[in-house]
Design an enzyme around this catalytic site. Structure first.
Site, PDB file in Angstrom:
ATOM      1  N   CYS A 187      -2.988 -13.218 -20.045  1.00 35.65           N
ATOM      2  CA  CYS A 187      -2.007 -13.036 -21.124  1.00 35.65           C
ATOM      3  C   CYS A 187      -0.626 -12.625 -20.582  1.00 35.65           C
ATOM      4  O   CYS A 187       0.070 -13.434 -19.995  1.00 35.65           O
ATOM      5  CB  CYS A 187      -2.540 -12.047 -22.150  1.00 35.65           C
ATOM      6  SG  CYS A 187      -1.701 -12.166 -23.747  1.00 35.65           S
ATOM      7  N   HIS A 210      -7.896 -14.311 -23.898  1.00 31.37           N
ATOM      8  CA  HIS A 210      -8.626 -13.140 -23.390  1.00 31.37           C
ATOM      9  C   HIS A 210     -10.108 -13.478 -23.185  1.00 31.37           C
ATOM     10  O   HIS A 210     -10.879 -13.515 -24.139  1.00 31.37           O
ATOM     11  CB  HIS A 210      -8.482 -11.969 -24.361  1.00 31.37           C
ATOM     12  CG  HIS A 210      -7.113 -11.372 -24.381  1.00 31.37           C
ATOM     13  ND1 HIS A 210      -6.728 -10.367 -23.536  1.00 31.37           N
ATOM     14  CD2 HIS A 210      -6.021 -11.674 -25.129  1.00 31.37           C
ATOM     15  CE1 HIS A 210      -5.458 -10.056 -23.759  1.00 31.37           C
ATOM     16  NE2 HIS A 210      -5.012 -10.835 -24.717  1.00 31.37           N
ATOM     17  N   GLU A 264     -12.317 -11.629 -21.887  1.00 29.76           N
ATOM     18  CA  GLU A 264     -13.155 -10.427 -21.934  1.00 29.76           C
ATOM     19  C   GLU A 264     -13.705 -10.119 -23.320  1.00 29.76           C
ATOM     20  O   GLU A 264     -14.675  -9.361 -23.446  1.00 29.76           O
ATOM     21  CB  GLU A 264     -12.374  -9.217 -21.397  1.00 29.76           C
ATOM     22  CG  GLU A 264     -11.205  -8.774 -22.257  1.00 29.76           C
ATOM     23  CD  GLU A 264      -9.901  -9.514 -21.978  1.00 29.76           C
ATOM     24  OE1 GLU A 264      -8.839  -9.000 -22.385  1.00 29.76           O
ATOM     25  OE2 GLU A 264      -9.943 -10.584 -21.368  1.00 29.76           O
ATOM     26  N   GLY A 290     -26.472  16.591 -22.588  1.00 33.54           N
ATOM     27  CA  GLY A 290     -26.068  15.211 -22.814  1.00 33.54           C
ATOM     28  C   GLY A 290     -26.431  14.292 -21.665  1.00 33.54           C
ATOM     29  O   GLY A 290     -26.960  14.711 -20.635  1.00 33.54           O
ATOM     30  N   SER A 313     -24.080  14.742 -17.928  1.00 28.25           N
ATOM     31  CA  SER A 313     -24.401  15.867 -17.050  1.00 28.25           C
ATOM     32  C   SER A 313     -25.849  15.797 -16.571  1.00 28.25           C
ATOM     33  O   SER A 313     -26.157  16.190 -15.438  1.00 28.25           O
ATOM     34  CB  SER A 313     -24.129  17.207 -17.750  1.00 28.25           C
ATOM     35  OG  SER A 313     -25.023  17.424 -18.818  1.00 28.25           O
TER      36      SER A 313
END
Length: 509
Positions: A79, A167, A169, A223, A226
């Site tokens: 782009c 794009h 992606e 979580g 960690s």
């Protein structure tokens, strides 16, 4: 040495998505601002220029020495990147007669183009630009066009430099993955050997060499990030890893005990600290969200620092920092705006005098989960929804009291249990209940009530950068609402948040 692709960010909203797509093809990549990137070493196999919100015709348009890159490495300019190359080399970039945004189809594809190999004629692509390449330099060759964009893709003749105005992606470009694979494999020569298994093996070996017999202290949150960081470090240094799990009184119902037990079952050297009273007393009477965050952050540092000092000769601080945190801390325009202050890429204060070790700081969240799976971490840990650092403090709007925490914990527990029982928990990215600082009239039995409101929030997302509200079934929402109102004293109304991010954030504070 791990081969890699460098992505230079010109400010596009899609830059992280380019990186995700490259990684999905088992090729390692790193993102850097176009105006602040390191010297490339022998591991670099190619470079991608991202899009940008700027026009190449603007006075403040991003500038880069593209020649020093394209002479040494294959280059894919997306782009803005494509328009920039055309503009600098003598082509003409002009405002589009109509804004080119949305789906388009490739009505011309050069047959022998390596970049477009195995992409069919009329393949759908996604356009998102206000300028267009009106005229190409003599050394450029058009390799793809659409009805409205004659230069949808080009190659600089005799080189491995390519530009595309669409794009690849985004999922709307149906063969975008094939295009990226063509660039990575056939043009850059990448071997596609970067996998969760290879990451685990190389990271553990690197940690062993880096840390030796040194001790590391790490704060666990319960979580995904960690926890995976802790297991990687544990595999590398064993009992020299000292984990600390703090109960700040703002966790979900029963979470401290359940997660602590899970950690011990995983064989981690972990100490649980009950600091509920300290946090809740310091938060008493505080309503401002930013003050809440700072109080919680400050109290955590005090508790963690005291516990860390009880471990002799600690030299390292382990953190579960992941790649989006790193990217956001060094943006194209300098450090990103402070949206929430509990994201602290730099770690704890200097006075702790610890070196930082962050084994996950090159991974996206979904990659962390895949690594966790390879490490054999239980699903109840790696499948957990993201949970904010300040915990329920930012899901209680207004001041914090033990009574409000108890009410929210109970309502949230009912909500999450129903999501798990119905199979919806694993379909949403993040869910939680919010305690609203308003009261509404209700009727229970023959009496009027004037009690509080619980808001339910559930979103779908890939990485939390953007999110859409989850379309939970009405009958499920009805069951959850009825149970909360019937079982949680002080609540007489339940509402559901149907806002997306942007413009709303996932959390309310």
């Amino acid at each position: 040495m791990q081969e890699k692709i460098i992505i230079l960010d010109f400010g596009s909203q899609y830059t992280q998505l380019i990186a995700r797509r490259v990684r999905e093809l088992n090729v390692y990549c790193e993102i850097y601002p176009y105006n602040h990137y390191p010297d490339f070493d022998s591991t670099v196999k190619g470079v991608i220029f991202s899009g940008s919100p700027y026009s190449v015709r603007s006075k403040d348009a991003p500038q880069i020495d593209y020649m020093s890159i394209s002479e040494k490495y294959p280059l894919l300019a997306v782009c803005y990147g494509a328009q920039y190359l055309a503009h600098c080399i003598g082509g003409e970039v002009s405002p589009s007669t109509t804004r080119e945004y949305g789906r388009a189809n490739l009505n011309y594809i050069k047959e022998d183009s390596v970049l477009l190999k195995n992409i069919p004629l009329n393949s759908q692509v996604w356009m998102s630009h206000g300028d267009t390449i009106a005229q190409i330099p003599e050394e450029f060759e058009v390799i793809a066009s659409t009805d409205n964009v004659s230069v949808a893709a080009f190659n600089i003749k005799g080189t491995n430099t390519y530009g595309i105005q669409f794009h690849p992606e985004v999922t709307h470009s149906l063969d975008g993955k094939q295009l990226l694979e063509n660039f990575l494999v056939d043009i850059c020569g990448c071997s596609k050997d970067w996998t969760p298994v290879s990451f685990v093996e190389s990271t553990i070996q690197t940690l062993k060499e880096k840390l030796g017999n040194d001790k590391v202290v790490l704060a666990l949150s319960g979580g995904v990030d960690s926890s995976v960081a802790a297991v990687l470090l544990d595999r590398a240094i064993g009992s020299n890893l000292h984990c600390i799990f703090v109960d700040n009184g703002l966790l979900r119902k029963g979470e401290f005990e359940q997660v602590l037990e899970s950690y011990k079952h995983m064989g981690l050297n972990v100490r649980g600290i009950d600091a509920k009273d300290k946090f809740l007393s310091q938060l008493k009477g505080v309503s401002d969200p930013e003050r809440k965050r700072k109080i919680i952050g400050g109290a955590f540092i005090e508790v963690f620092d005291e516990a860390a000092h009880e471990i002799k000769d600690v030299k390292w601080l382990g953190q579960g920092t992941i790649y989006p945190d790193v990217i956001e801390s060094v943006s194209v325009k300098g450090p990103s705006a402070t949206i929430k202050s509990h994201h602290n890429v730099g770690g704890l204060p200097d006075y702790m005098k610890l070196s930082l070790v962050e084994p996950l700081n090159s991974l996206f969240k979904d990659e962390v989960r895949r690594v966790g799976k390879v490490l054999g971490i239980e699903h109840n840990i790696i499948g957990r929804h993201p949970f904010p650092g300040p915990g329920l403090a930012i899901r209680i709007l207004g001041d914090i009291t033990p009574e409000k925490v108890a009410i929210l914990q109970e309502a949230d527990h009912i909500y999450i249990d129903h999501l798990k029982a119905s199979g919806w928990y694993d379909k949403v990215w993040q869910a939680g209940a919010i305690y609203l600082p308003i009261q509404s009239v209700g009727v229970m039995g023959d009496e009027r009530t004037y009690e509080n409101v619980i808001c339910l929030r559930a979103v779908i997302s890939l990485d939390g950068m953007t999110a859409d509200w989850s379309h939970l079934p009405y009958d499920l929402l009805g069951k959850i609402s009825n149970e909360i109102i019937n079982r949680v004293k002080g609540i007489n109304r339940v509402v559901y948040d149907i806002s997306s991010k942007p413009p709303a954030t996932i959390e309310w504070e």
